[in-house]
Design a protein around this motif. Structure first.
Motif, PDB file in Angstrom:
ATOM      1  N   THR A 165       1.279  -1.337  -0.122  1.00 27.53           N
ATOM      2  CA  THR A 165      -0.055  -0.188   0.096  1.00 27.53           C
ATOM      3  C   THR A 165       1.359   1.373   0.392  1.00 27.53           C
ATOM      4  N   GLY A 166       2.126   1.456  -0.269  1.00 26.27           N
ATOM      5  CA  GLY A 166       2.653   2.188   0.373  1.00 26.27           C
ATOM      6  C   GLY A 166       2.585   3.265  -1.222  1.00 26.27           C
ATOM      7  N   THR A 167       2.470   2.976  -1.611  1.00 25.53           N
ATOM      8  CA  THR A 167       2.580   3.695  -2.995  1.00 25.53           C
ATOM      9  C   THR A 167       1.522   4.382  -3.585  1.00 25.53           C
ATOM     10  N   HIS A 168       0.422   4.091  -2.641  1.00 25.33           N
ATOM     11  CA  HIS A 168      -0.404   5.271  -2.091  1.00 25.33           C
ATOM     12  C   HIS A 168      -0.597   6.409  -2.157  1.00 25.33           C
ATOM     13  N   ARG A 169      -0.526   7.674  -2.321  1.00 30.52           N
ATOM     14  CA  ARG A 169      -0.881   8.742  -1.362  1.00 30.52           C
ATOM     15  C   ARG A 169      -1.497   8.252  -0.120  1.00 30.52           C
ATOM     16  N   ARG A 170      -0.346   8.417   1.189  1.00 31.58           N
ATOM     17  CA  ARG A 170       0.602   9.142   1.331  1.00 31.58           C
ATOM     18  C   ARG A 170       2.280   8.856   1.617  1.00 31.58           C
ATOM     19  N   TRP A 171       2.990  10.032   0.320  1.00 29.69           N
ATOM     20  CA  TRP A 171       4.561   8.383   0.773  1.00 29.69           C
ATOM     21  C   TRP A 171       5.763   9.036   1.810  1.00 29.69           C
ATOM     22  N   ARG A 172       6.043   7.574   2.127  1.00 29.53           N
ATOM     23  CA  ARG A 172       6.349   8.196   2.800  1.00 29.53           C
ATOM     24  C   ARG A 172       8.733   7.910   2.132  1.00 29.53           C
ATOM     25  N   ARG A 173       9.463   8.859   2.576  1.00 28.73           N
ATOM     26  CA  ARG A 173      10.710   8.791   2.443  1.00 28.73           C
ATOM     27  C   ARG A 173      11.542   8.087   2.410  1.00 28.73           C
ATOM     28  N   ASP A 174      12.716   7.966   1.835  1.00 28.79           N
ATOM     29  CA  ASP A 174      13.266   6.418   1.843  1.00 28.79           C
ATOM     30  C   ASP A 174      14.561   6.972   2.730  1.00 28.79           C
ATOM     31  N   THR A 175      15.065   7.104   4.150  1.00 24.72           N
ATOM     32  CA  THR A 175      16.748   7.051   4.811  1.00 24.72           C
ATOM     33  C   THR A 175      17.676   6.652   4.637  1.00 24.72           C
ATOM     34  N   ASP A 176      17.528   5.112   3.738  1.00 27.82           N
ATOM     35  CA  ASP A 176      18.826   5.127   3.030  1.00 27.82           C
ATOM     36  C   ASP A 176      19.177   5.171   2.159  1.00 27.82           C
ATOM     37  N   ASN A 177      18.741   6.386   1.636  1.00 30.18           N
ATOM     38  CA  ASN A 177      18.805   6.132  -0.498  1.00 30.18           C
ATOM     39  C   ASN A 177      17.616   6.799  -0.548  1.00 30.18           C
ATOM     40  N   PRO A 178      18.340   8.062   0.051  1.00 27.81           N
ATOM     41  CA  PRO A 178      17.387   9.099  -0.572  1.00 27.81           C
ATOM     42  C   PRO A 178      17.886   9.972  -1.747  1.00 27.81           C
ATOM     43  N   ILE A 179      16.641  10.520  -2.926  1.00 30.89           N
ATOM     44  CA  ILE A 179      16.938  11.051  -4.199  1.00 30.89           C
ATOM     45  C   ILE A 179      16.850  12.099  -4.308  1.00 30.89           C
ATOM     46  N   PRO A 180      18.421  12.671  -5.451  1.00 36.34           N
ATOM     47  CA  PRO A 180      17.933  14.279  -5.128  1.00 36.34           C
ATOM     48  C   PRO A 180      17.527  14.764  -5.996  1.00 36.34           C
ATOM     49  N   ILE A 181      17.195  15.890  -6.299  1.00 37.98           N
ATOM     50  CA  ILE A 181      16.104  15.914  -7.271  1.00 37.98           C
ATOM     51  C   ILE A 181      16.629  16.651  -9.000  1.00 37.98           C
ATOM     52  N   ASP A 182      18.110  16.314  -8.479  1.00 35.11           N
ATOM     53  CA  ASP A 182      18.760  17.080  -9.991  1.00 35.11           C
ATOM     54  C   ASP A 182      18.552  15.145 -10.450  1.00 35.11           C
ATOM     55  N   SER A 183      18.411  14.183 -10.461  1.00 32.70           N
ATOM     56  CA  SER A 183      18.439  12.514 -10.734  1.00 32.70           C
ATOM     57  C   SER A 183      17.297  12.102 -11.353  1.00 32.70           C
ATOM     58  N   VAL A 184      16.270  12.831 -11.507  1.00 36.15           N
ATOM     59  CA  VAL A 184      14.836  12.440 -11.604  1.00 36.15           C
ATOM     60  C   VAL A 184      14.777  13.171 -12.927  1.00 36.15           C
ATOM     61  N   GLU A 185      13.651  12.876 -13.543  1.00 38.58           N
ATOM     62  CA  GLU A 185      12.934  13.565 -15.208  1.00 38.58           C
ATOM     63  C   GLU A 185      11.913  13.492 -15.003  1.00 38.58           C
ATOM     64  N   LEU A 186      11.284  14.504 -15.054  1.00 34.21           N
ATOM     65  CA  LEU A 186      10.144  15.585 -15.278  1.00 34.21           C
ATOM     66  C   LEU A 186       9.057  14.605 -17.174  1.00 34.21           C
ATOM     67  N   PRO A 187       7.664  14.370 -16.892  1.00 34.81           N
ATOM     68  CA  PRO A 187       7.240  14.519 -18.586  1.00 34.81           C
ATOM     69  C   PRO A 187       7.004  16.246 -18.630  1.00 34.81           C
ATOM     70  N   PRO A 188       7.238  16.239 -20.331  1.00 37.33           N
ATOM     71  CA  PRO A 188       7.045  18.012 -20.238  1.00 37.33           C
ATOM     72  C   PRO A 188       5.756  18.637 -20.132  1.00 37.33           C
ATOM     73  N   TYR A 189       4.203  17.419 -19.552  1.00 37.31           N
ATOM     74  CA  TYR A 189       3.531  18.092 -19.302  1.00 37.31           C
ATOM     75  C   TYR A 189       3.484  18.441 -17.848  1.00 37.31           C
ATOM     76  N   TYR A 190       4.545  18.364 -17.242  1.00 37.09           N
ATOM     77  CA  TYR A 190       5.040  19.269 -15.956  1.00 37.09           C
ATOM     78  C   TYR A 190       5.676  20.367 -15.492  1.00 37.09           C
ATOM     79  N   VAL A 191       5.045  21.129 -14.593  1.00 33.17           N
ATOM     80  CA  VAL A 191       6.190  22.090 -14.865  1.00 33.17           C
ATOM     81  C   VAL A 191       6.983  21.795 -13.857  1.00 33.17           C
ATOM     82  N   ASP A 192       8.950  22.011 -15.103  1.00 32.44           N
ATOM     83  CA  ASP A 192      10.397  21.757 -13.929  1.00 32.44           C
ATOM     84  C   ASP A 192      10.591  22.656 -13.257  1.00 32.44           C
ATOM     85  N   SER A 193       9.835  22.274 -12.090  1.00 34.24           N
ATOM     86  CA  SER A 193      10.825  23.203 -10.496  1.00 34.24           C
ATOM     87  C   SER A 193      11.451  22.050  -9.210  1.00 34.24           C
TER      88      SER A 193
END
Length: 494
Positions: free
Chosen positions: A178-206
């Motif tokens: 059930t975890g992937t249903h909103r609300r999401w927990r963060r991963d303390t062992d392997n947090p993901i930096p925002i510059d490593s992800v890619e957004l779809p072009p229909y989202y604002v890239d902020s």
């Protein structure tokens, strides 16, 4: 003195040789029995359901995420790259999967049908745990008791763990993560930096949008550890070899233009299967698959033939014909009224919006209380700061038809429905879509339904109100990995 071939009078050396020979014979016989048992015994079936998750996994090439256990499952089995559910929300999609028939065909198309309004399944249709029980299986609903179906019939689960089965009894276990249903927990062992992800072009890239996206990937990393625990338990209990493991999502990702809608992010799901005895390791298949095919596969390996022909076909059937299309439908979501149908080939997709007068983003408490990017982009839309592709989904009405060349336009942004060069393609897809609707007894939209439900308009709030919600989201979205945070809104579960 003459030796006799009787154990009691053999020399010590003779006794040892005879006992050794007997042990070798017994071991060989037991091994043969065990091998024969393995070959003839019905397989166990473990069905892992991820909530609200598209193929956003490292084995599918998603940037930023690390899912080693799910990747391992794929490396040991088969991964499907074109798998789709029948509806973009849990209860309707699950109603179809648990029976093997499109949700409209069994009268289960309205998301979260009230208990008093639920109808029994049509004659001759049963939830698959009921059929598996009759075939000798122990059926278990594990980790989460969520079933979310829109019909009255009992599902047929017997316990909450496969440990409760009888000796040598095969089992079927449905395990919802059930975890992937909103609300999401963060991963303390392997947090993901925002510059490593890619957004779809229909989202604002902020930075805000990237952080929310990365938080979802981190939650999937936590679910991946749960996948690892399931696989390890199977290994520890010597069950791996004759257990079919299936991992899928119940519907697409819970983001704008995902869940609740018929674009690929709303209906495309991961699908991985492992069965060492039957499935070749490291396979990748690009054929079009529906979640209804999983239902057919489960009944096939269990040796069950339903009274009515299923809407899917077994993925392990050597004579299986490749699908030309997948189909999906969206109807009421809670109190939000809308209706859409889609037909998709490998190259094209046609969406028929049956209520084009309504905005895509008409009021939904679930989305407004759970999608931080919706607040940010609503502010930017009302300020006139979104580009053309980002603004399309915020329009006050929809076109009746949307036609996309998926291969050229995988993000489904260039609507070709009015392009004369695609007129023949549109006609053919619409003809085939209408044939399917007749086959599943799709009743369409009544005037009562069209005029009912919550407000059909967008914007649903003033600019100032959206700004307030956007500001309320900021500390929660940007919380530290070890901070559980306080969700700013009471949420509506969907």
């Amino acid at each position: 003195m003459q030796k006799k071939c009787v154990l009691g009078v053999l020399t010590n050396k003779g006794k040892v040789l005879l006992i050794f020979s007997c042990l070798v014979f017994a071991f060989s016989a037991c091994k043969k029995i065990k091998e024969n048992t393995k070959e003839t015994a019905k397989p166990n079936i473990v069905w892992i359901l991820l909530e609200d998750w598209s193929p956003d996994l490292s084995c599918y090439g998603t940037k930023g995420i690390h899912t080693p256990f799910t990747d391992q499952l794929a490396a040991e089995g088969v991964r499907y790259t074109n798998a789709f559910c029948t509806a973009p929300v849990c209860s309707t999609s699950r109603s179809a999967m648990i029976t093997g028939y499109h949700q409209n065909y069994i009268g289960a198309q309205m998301h979260r049908t009230a208990k008093e309004d639920k109808k029994p399944l049509p004659q001759g249709i049963f939830p698959i745990p009921v059929l598996l029980q009759k075939a000798g299986y122990h059926t278990a609903l594990m980790k989460s008791n969520k079933t979310d179906t829109n019909f009255r019939d009992a599902l047929g689960f017997q316990s909450d763990d496969w440990d409760n089965r009888k000796d040598n009894q095969p089992f079927f276990a449905q395990i919802t993560l059930t975890g992937t249903h909103r609300r999401w927990r963060r991963d303390t062992d392997n947090p993901i930096p925002i510059d490593s992800v890619e957004l779809p072009p229909y989202y604002v890239d902020s930075p805000f949008a990237r952080r929310d996206w990365a938080n979802g990937l981190e939650q999937m990393q936590l679910c991946d550890k749960e996948v690892g625990e399931i696989l390890q338990r199977l290994q520890d209990e010597n069950l791996t070899e004759n257990t079919l493991v299936i991992l899928i999502g119940d519907n697409g990702r819970c983001h704008i233009r995902g869940k609740q809608f018929l674009y690929d992010p709303g209906i495309q799901v991961p699908l991985i299967m492992r069965w060492p005895a039957k499935i070749k390791k490291g396979s990748v298949k690009k054929e079009l698959v529906q979640t209804l095919d999983i239902t057919a596969t489960i009944l096939d390996v269990a040796g069950i033939k339903p009274a009515r022909p299923l809407h899917g076909t077994s993925l392990l059937d050597q004579n299986r014909k490749e699908r030309s299309y997948i189909y999906a439908a969206r109807d009421r979501m809670g109190k939000t009224h809308d209706a859409m149908r889609t037909i998709r080939s490998k190259k094209y997709k046609l969406i028929h919006n049956l209520m084009p007068e309504r905005a895509w983003l008409q009021y939904s408490g679930y989305k407004e209380d759970n999608y931080p990017i919706l607040a940010e982009m609503s502010v930017l839309y009302l300020e006139g700061k979104l580009n053309a592709d980002q603004a399309k989904f915020f329009a006050p009405t929809k076109p009746e038809y949307e036609l996309y060349d998926i291969q050229k336009d995988p993000y489904e942004l260039q609507n070709l429905a009015d392009d004369k060069g695609y007129a023949d393609i549109k006609t053919q897809l619409l003809t085939d879509l209408e044939l399917w609707r007749k086959e599943i007894k799709d009743e369409g939209v009544t005037e009562e339904f069209r005029n009912g439900g919550l407000s059909a308009n967008y914007p649903t709030r003033t600019l100032e109100e959206w700004r307030a919600r956007y500001n309320a989201w900021k500390s929660y979205v940007n919380r530290a990995p070890d901070d559980p945070g306080t969700h700013p809104f009471s949420t509506t579960e969907q």
